[in-house]
Design a protein around this motif. Structure first.
Motif, short mmCIF file in Angstrom:
data_model
loop_
_atom_site.label_atom_id
_atom_site.label_comp_id
_atom_site.label_asym_id
_atom_site.label_seq_id
_atom_site.Cartn_x
_atom_site.Cartn_y
_atom_site.Cartn_z
N THR A 94 -4.54 24.12 -13.46
CA THR A 94 -4.76 23.77 -12.05
C THR A 94 -4.05 22.48 -11.65
N HIS A 95 -3.40 21.82 -12.61
CA HIS A 95 -2.75 20.55 -12.31
C HIS A 95 -1.31 20.61 -12.80
N LEU A 96 -0.41 20.96 -11.91
CA LEU A 96 0.99 21.11 -12.24
C LEU A 96 1.83 20.90 -10.99
N GLU A 123 3.96 28.66 -6.40
CA GLU A 123 2.89 29.22 -5.58
C GLU A 123 2.24 30.42 -6.28
N PRO A 124 0.92 30.40 -6.37
CA PRO A 124 0.22 31.55 -6.98
C PRO A 124 0.19 32.73 -6.00
N LEU A 153 -5.05 22.40 -6.12
CA LEU A 153 -4.69 22.06 -4.75
C LEU A 153 -3.24 22.44 -4.49
N LEU A 154 -3.03 23.28 -3.46
CA LEU A 154 -1.69 23.71 -3.11
C LEU A 154 -1.11 22.88 -1.97
N THR A 208 -7.32 20.56 6.37
CA THR A 208 -7.55 21.85 5.71
C THR A 208 -6.82 21.88 4.38
N TYR A 209 -7.54 22.18 3.32
CA TYR A 209 -6.97 22.25 1.97
C TYR A 209 -6.74 23.71 1.61
N THR A 210 -5.60 23.99 1.00
CA THR A 210 -5.34 25.33 0.47
C THR A 210 -5.53 25.28 -1.04
#
Length: 575
Positions: A237-239, A262-263, A306-307, A314-316
């Motif tokens: 999750t951290h990259l 992007e996932p 976090l994207l 607003t957080y994606t």
């Protein structure tokens, strides 16, 4: 006559004689015998007569030679290798030496003889006096006989420990020179890298060391800089990725964040966090602010990546959690519903609530909003700049849901997004800023509150169609089929109502006149900005005065059909 100093040297002593040379001959001069252990005089000092013998006197007394004892254990292999001179070496004739050095001595007296020429002349004198073995002591020959020194190692910067990043991998296409450059700048410019890595999201002090992979490198700025494309990861999750531009002269690096990989869309959600939450402080609930550190800690704890973060907060991210903890809402990115299944909600800033028979005004906080939406299964699709929420759910009955939401204490108004009631049921209401109320025989002036507005809409069965300017609203009666003109009288008796009118209060002639006035700004000498400003202000005025949807459409068509004056707008006026 020539003055001459003779120095008879050995490794142990020296005997110096000074004399004046003349034509008087001497039969012999002292002979020096050099043996393995030193030197000694082979003959006594010469017996000279005449003027030479009268002036030849010792100027330095020779010390007595000590008796030397050779230890039996001393090996000849460790003795110095000194050139041996036989005791039978021929004697040097002083007259021959005098004649040989005379021209050179005469040349040395010349004042113009300097530098290398003087040194060469002096060398001639010494070679004649000291004999053929003097050449062995020539500095040039001695230097030539010595082995050439080993080349000095190239100067290098003092090492400053290992590189800042220990896990660095390179793609096959990255040149070795570029690899060495990156390792060198990571080693010698650690302070700058620490600061800039933190700016692009890399946590050097975290529990997991970052793994860095250089996918590409190229020379830029005419070969004075190198640009690296780097991917990094510390967990699932951290990259992320960044560009690093390294200056070849200073080794300083400049980093720029790149979009992270992007996932899939089905794994993404949009979420928003509350601004404040209630926290327990020694048994007392207090309101505390939600900080960026709180949000980052929450994402880390839940394993959320976090994207992006929008301008509106607003957080994606990737997991759907709504109304829990510090989360206000969370919606999958791929979640879509038709407009017929969407409702727009405006929440109050504060509301009056009853506590044990006492009414108190309390703020409508985000925890209440998040719980309200979560309990009713509503997904937040967007929040506009005025704070109005657009929510939806699959198969949602928009109109009944809006009427239900409007009865809640925290809701100012709710309306279906796709709401086009008949013009006969629509009306325009304008609200006062203040109104007078009688309390115990006393008239008190109150400001119109959000509770007053929501209560008015509920009592008369009205749903909001559109918020207009200057405190005006376009509303529609949905509680029954009664025409709008039948409720105008009832609304006019409300103390907060300044005016209530039905649609159709504007004639078509007024619409045409308004369009003609706007068309006069369409083109030179006016700018496009001035035209658009007059168009918008006129449209809003007609709408507030009760123009019907058909009349507003006529206004738009007349303005579009009007020709542009002067062939275009003035680009230098107002823009």
């Amino acid at each position: 006559m020539t003055s001459l100093a003779l120095i008879l040297a050995s490794g142990l002593c020296a005997q110096v004689y000074e004399g004046r040379l003349s034509t008087v001959r001497a039969s012999a001069v002292p002979q020096v015998s050099l043996g393995a252990l030193g030197a000694r005089l082979a003959t006594a000092p010469p017996s000279l007569t005449g003027s030479l013998s009268a002036t030849l006197t010792p100027v330095l007394a020779a010390p007595a030679l000590p008796a030397l004892q050779i230890a039996p254990a001393l090996s000849a292999a460790v003795l110095p290798r000194t050139p041996l001179v036989s005791a039978a070496a021929p004697s040097m004739n002083i007259s021959a030496v005098s004649e040989a050095v005379a021209p050179a001595l005469q040349a040395l007296k010349a004042p113009e003889l300097k530098g290398e020429a003087a040194a060469a002349t002096a060398e001639q004198v010494m070679s004649q006096v000291l004999g053929p073995h003097a050449a062995a002591d020539d500095p040039a020959e001695i230097a030539a006989s010595k082995p050439a020194p080993a080349p000095a190692p190239a100067k290098r910067a003092k090492p400053k420990g290992p590189p800042l990043l220990s896990q660095v991998a390179f793609a096959d296409g990255v040149a070795q020179a570029h690899r060495d450059l990156l390792i060198e700048t990571l080693t010698r410019r650690k302070a700058g890298w620490i600061r800039q890595l933190a700016a692009v999201g890399v946590k050097l002090a975290g529990p997991v060391a970052p793994a860095v992979a250089v996918s590409a490198a190229r020379d830029i700025a005419k070969g004075t800089k190198v640009e690296f494309t780097v991917d990094w990861t510390q967990s699932e999750t951290h990259l992320g990725s960044f560009k690093a531009v390294v200056n070849l002269k200073t080794l300083n690096a400049e980093l720029r964040r790149l979009p992270a990989p992007e996932p899939p869309k089905e794994k993404q959600i949009r979420m928003r966090f509350k601004k404040t939450v209630m926290a327990d402080a020694d048994g007392v609930n207090v309101e505390v602010k939600v900080t960026e550190e709180d949000i980052a800690g929450f994402l880390e704890e839940k394993g959320l990546r976090l994207l992006s973060k929008g301008w509106d907060g607003t957080y994606t991210v990737s997991v759907a959690l709504s109304g829990k903890g510090i989360v206000l809402y969370a919606t999958p990115v791929t979640f879509t519903v038709p407009e017929t299944d969407q409702v727009q909600i405006a929440f109050k800033k504060s509301a009056v609530r009853s506590f044990g028979g006492i009414n108190a005004e309390t703020s409508v906080d985000e925890s209440e909003i998040g719980k309200l939406l979560s309990d009713r299964g509503l997904r937040v699709l967007s929040i506009d700049r005025d704070g109005a929420y657009t929510v939806g759910a699959a198969g949602l009955a928009a109109a009944p849901t809006a009427r239900l939401l409007q009865t809640l204490p925290a809701v100012l108004y709710a309306k279906p997004v796709k709401f086009d009631p008949p013009a006969s049921s629509q009306l325009i209401i304008s609200l006062r800023e203040k109104y007078v109320v009688s309390v115990g025989g006393l008239n008190i002036e109150n400001a119109v509150s959000e509770d007053d507005v929501s209560s008015l809409l509920q009592r008369h069965g009205l749903l909001l169609v559109k918020v207009l300017n200057n405190g005006a609203y376009k509303v529609a009666r949905v509680s029954d089929a009664a025409p709008a003109k039948d409720i105008v009288a009832a609304l006019s008796r409300e103390p907060i109502i300044k005016q209530a009118i039905t649609l159709g209060g504007v004639s078509d002639e007024q619409i045409r006149s308004a369009a003609k006035g706007v068309a006069s700004y369409k083109g030179r000498p006016w700018s496009a900005t001035e035209y658009n400003m007059n168009y918008g202000m006129t449209y809003w005025s007609l709408e507030e005065r009760g123009a019907t949807p058909e009349q507003l459409k006529l206004f738009e068509e007349l303005c579009d059909q009007a020709p542009v004056r002067g062939g275009g707008f003035n680009p230098w006026s107002g823009d």
